[in-house]
Every structure is written in C-alpha cells, then in structure tokens.
Design a protein around this motif. Sequence first.
Motif, mmCIF file in Angstrom:
data_model
loop_
_atom_site.group_PDB
_atom_site.id
_atom_site.type_symbol
_atom_site.label_atom_id
_atom_site.label_comp_id
_atom_site.label_asym_id
_atom_site.label_seq_id
_atom_site.Cartn_x
_atom_site.Cartn_y
_atom_site.Cartn_z
ATOM 1 N N TRP A 9 4.694 -7.719 4.918
ATOM 2 C CA TRP A 9 5.613 -6.581 4.830
ATOM 3 C C TRP A 9 5.353 -5.811 3.535
ATOM 4 O O TRP A 9 5.271 -4.573 3.554
ATOM 5 N N LEU A 10 5.220 -6.530 2.428
ATOM 6 C CA LEU A 10 4.955 -5.877 1.146
ATOM 7 C C LEU A 10 3.615 -5.141 1.164
ATOM 8 O O LEU A 10 3.506 -4.023 0.650
ATOM 9 N N ARG A 11 2.607 -5.744 1.773
ATOM 10 C CA ARG A 11 1.294 -5.092 1.858
ATOM 11 C C ARG A 11 1.415 -3.756 2.574
ATOM 12 O O ARG A 11 0.923 -2.722 2.099
ATOM 13 N N MET A 12 2.095 -3.752 3.717
ATOM 14 C CA MET A 12 2.257 -2.497 4.472
ATOM 15 C C MET A 12 3.076 -1.474 3.680
ATOM 16 O O MET A 12 2.747 -0.279 3.675
ATOM 17 N N ALA A 13 4.125 -1.940 3.010
ATOM 18 C CA ALA A 13 4.965 -1.024 2.225
ATOM 19 C C ALA A 13 4.171 -0.402 1.084
ATOM 20 O O ALA A 13 4.255 0.814 0.863
ATOM 21 N N TYR A 14 3.399 -1.207 0.374
ATOM 22 C CA TYR A 14 2.608 -0.668 -0.742
ATOM 23 C C TYR A 14 1.464 0.212 -0.237
ATOM 24 O O TYR A 14 1.149 1.233 -0.848
#
Length: 178
Positions: A73-78
């Motif tokens: 999730w963090l990868r996609m958000a960043y």
Amino acid sequence: MPSPCDSQYAPAGNVGAALMLIDSRLKTVYDGKAGTDPQQRQLIDSFTASLGPGEADELVDGACTLIYMFMQWLRMAYEDHDRDVIEYVVPGFVASMRMMPKSIPPEVIPTMAGLIIAAGTGLSPNLWRKQYGDWTGDEMNALEATALLLAEHINRLTDDRDFATRVITEALSSAEQD
C-alpha cells in the motif's frame, strides 16, 4: 525467473489474529497508554501463551503478510507521488526502532529493515527471513513493532487512525467473497 522469496510462494498465516493484535496495540498507543495498560498487556500475553507451535507460526506468517500488505500500500501511495517507498519509509522506521532499545535489541533492527525492504520490492518478508534460519525470540517483539510502525505510518499519511486496519479488513473481506 521468479525468486524463491516471491510472495506467491508465501503462506498467508493467521492474518486476522495478527491484525487484531496490531489494531489493539494501535488503539493503546493512540489512547496514550502504550506500555502502561496492565489489563491490555495481560490479554495479549494470555492470547499468545495459548498458541501452540503451529498457531504461533501462523501468527508470525500473518504478521509478515500484514507487513507485506502495508508495504505494498505504501509503495503504491508513494509511487503516485513519484517517490520511492524505500527512501521515504526505511529511514524513519529505523530511527523509530532505535528509540526502543528496551524492547528492540539493536542487532535485530537490520533484519527488520531488510524485512520491509523485501516487502517493498515485492518479496515475501517471511520467505526472505526464512533463508537466514529460524526466527529468534528477540525478533518477535521487533516483528510486532515493525507491523505496528508501518500501520501507524499509513494512518499518519491518511490522517485516519483506523485506515491501515480498515484497508486490511476490506482486503480480507473481498478475498473471502471471491
């Protein structure tokens, strides 16, 4: 050629129980009672003590699945902001872990950083860790703290104290419906 640590080969474990523990810890932290609520500590200790060896392994795998899902999730958000998840998550994560020397021995911090880097690059955290041998007792608190810190990072980014838990709950619900 896929890596033997590819997430498709990883057992999911007991994600529900791992999420319950992390959500409980988050609520304790947000209520300002981190480490000071003896009833909460007793409930968690009783729960973990009641686990058999297979169930404990399932809980560890579930925590690793949470770490993987949080990092994805963090990868996609960043990436939506043209940023690298490793660059924006790992330094703060390591700094936070270093501030907990009573709970997190310094020698396990590189392993936990490796775990989130593996997850952030699409590898299974539990399979990545397994290549170095069995989990150690010192790593158990650090594993829980890793999942907690990632969930809290997501909650801070979204300005919603329940967002990380809700994302996982919704993912589990949609997986059950499929």
